[in-house]
Design an enzyme around this catalytic site. Structure first.
Site, PDB file in Angstrom:
ATOM      1  N   LYS A  69       0.754  -1.236   0.025  1.00 13.89           N
ATOM      2  CA  LYS A  69      -0.106  -0.007  -0.097  1.00 13.89           C
ATOM      3  C   LYS A  69       0.956   1.160  -0.102  1.00 13.89           C
ATOM      4  O   LYS A  69       1.845   1.417   0.856  1.00 13.89           O
ATOM      5  CB  LYS A  69      -0.778   0.053   1.283  1.00 13.89           C
ATOM      6  CG  LYS A  69      -2.273   0.758   1.194  1.00 13.89           C
ATOM      7  CD  LYS A  69      -2.995   0.297   2.582  1.00 13.89           C
ATOM      8  CE  LYS A  69      -4.333   1.301   2.355  1.00 13.89           C
ATOM      9  NZ  LYS A  69      -5.050   0.700   3.804  1.00 13.89           N
TER      10      LYS A  69
HETATM   11  O1  G3P Z   1      -9.645   2.068   4.623  1.00 13.72           O
HETATM   12  C1  G3P Z   1      -9.027   3.297   5.082  1.00 13.72           C
HETATM   13  C2  G3P Z   1      -9.566   3.528   6.558  1.00 13.72           C
HETATM   14  O2  G3P Z   1      -9.109   2.816   7.221  1.00 13.72           O
HETATM   15  C3  G3P Z   1      -9.599   4.641   6.818  1.00 13.72           C
HETATM   16  O3  G3P Z   1     -11.093   5.020   7.547  1.00 13.72           O
HETATM   17  O4  G3P Z   1     -12.735   5.640   9.108  1.00 13.72           O
HETATM   18  O5  G3P Z   1     -10.450   6.426   9.447  1.00 13.72           O
HETATM   19  O6  G3P Z   1     -11.739   7.170   7.447  1.00 13.72           O
HETATM   20  P1  G3P Z   1     -11.517   6.180   8.506  1.00 13.72           P
END
Ligand code: G3P
Length: 218
Positions: free
Chosen positions: A87
């Site tokens: 990634k």
């Molecule tokens: O897949 C990316 C994720 O981990 C981010 O999620 O909820 O922190 O925006 P969030």
């Protein structure tokens, strides 16, 4: 559509794997930190542990932000296990690193995508996946699902092999909207995946079936 789970929590990964519907896992440095995984040795071991639980792709994120650092870290991560997908953030160095890694046959997930233009560059560099962040766009009053649809349409129109991996998916409705928008993959918290099962008519119907059975057999 494929389902990935977006966590570094081994119990949750096992629970999703046991459901029989899991196609992969995504992690990021914040998710690793949430589990208290620190130090290069522990971090790499954790990635291997995740690969040993699931059958599908496991995204492992580089920490370096310079080109040389990204490619050497990417090569090390890819060598850990055949299921690892490297990634890489969608920066100028990141795009160069995606190009280098894809040329070497190493699969990549270009992350922190917030625009069609970023997704286009990542796809042209040969990314296996792009990760547009749905919830974080919604957080700033911009419809994240619209971006999923725009990128999916672009990839279809130009026949890119790159897959749209909808990330920052927060809840069940996001998942359904990702299906409608043509995402190839949604990476979700366990609560959102399991939440898809909830329906009062299922509960009510089952209760009635069991009551009727028990009237005669109970
Ligand atoms: O897949 C990316 C994720 O981990 C981010 O999620 O909820 O922190 O925006 P969030």
């Amino acid at each position: 559509m494929n389902f990935f789970i977006d966590t570094a929590n081994l119990d949750q990964i096992k629970e999703a794997q046991d459901l029989g519907i899991l196609d992969g896992v995504t992690t990021n440095p914040s998710l690793m930190a949430k589990e208290g995984i620190k130090g290069a040795k522990n971090i790499t071991q954790h990635y291997v542990d995740i690969c040993n639980i699931v059958d599908g792709d496991v995204s492992a994120e580089v920490i370096a932000t310079d080109y040389e650092g990204m490619i050497s870290e990417g090569e090390e991560l890819a060598a850990l296990h055949p299921q690892i997908v490297v990634k890489v953030p969608c920066t100028k160095n990141g795009i160069k690193a995606v190009k280098y890694l894809s040329t070497k046959g190493i699969r990549t997930n270009c992350t922190l995508i917030f625009s069609v233009g970023q997704a286009l560059l990542a796809a042209k560099a040969g990314a296996t996946y792009v990760s547009p962040f749905v919830g974080r766009l919604d957080d700033i009053c911009t419809d994240g699902i619209v971006l999923i649809r725009q990128i999916a349409d672009m990839f279809n129109y130009y026949a890119f092999d790159t897959q749209v991996l909808a990330a920052s998916v927060r809840h069940t409705m996001h998942i359904i909207q990702c299906v409608e928008a043509g995402a190839h993959v949604a990476t979700c918290p366990l609560s959102a995946i399991v939440g898809l099962l909830n329906h009062p008519l299922t509960d009510k119907g089952l209760e009635q079936f069991l009551a009727d059975y028990n009237k005669l057999n109970g």
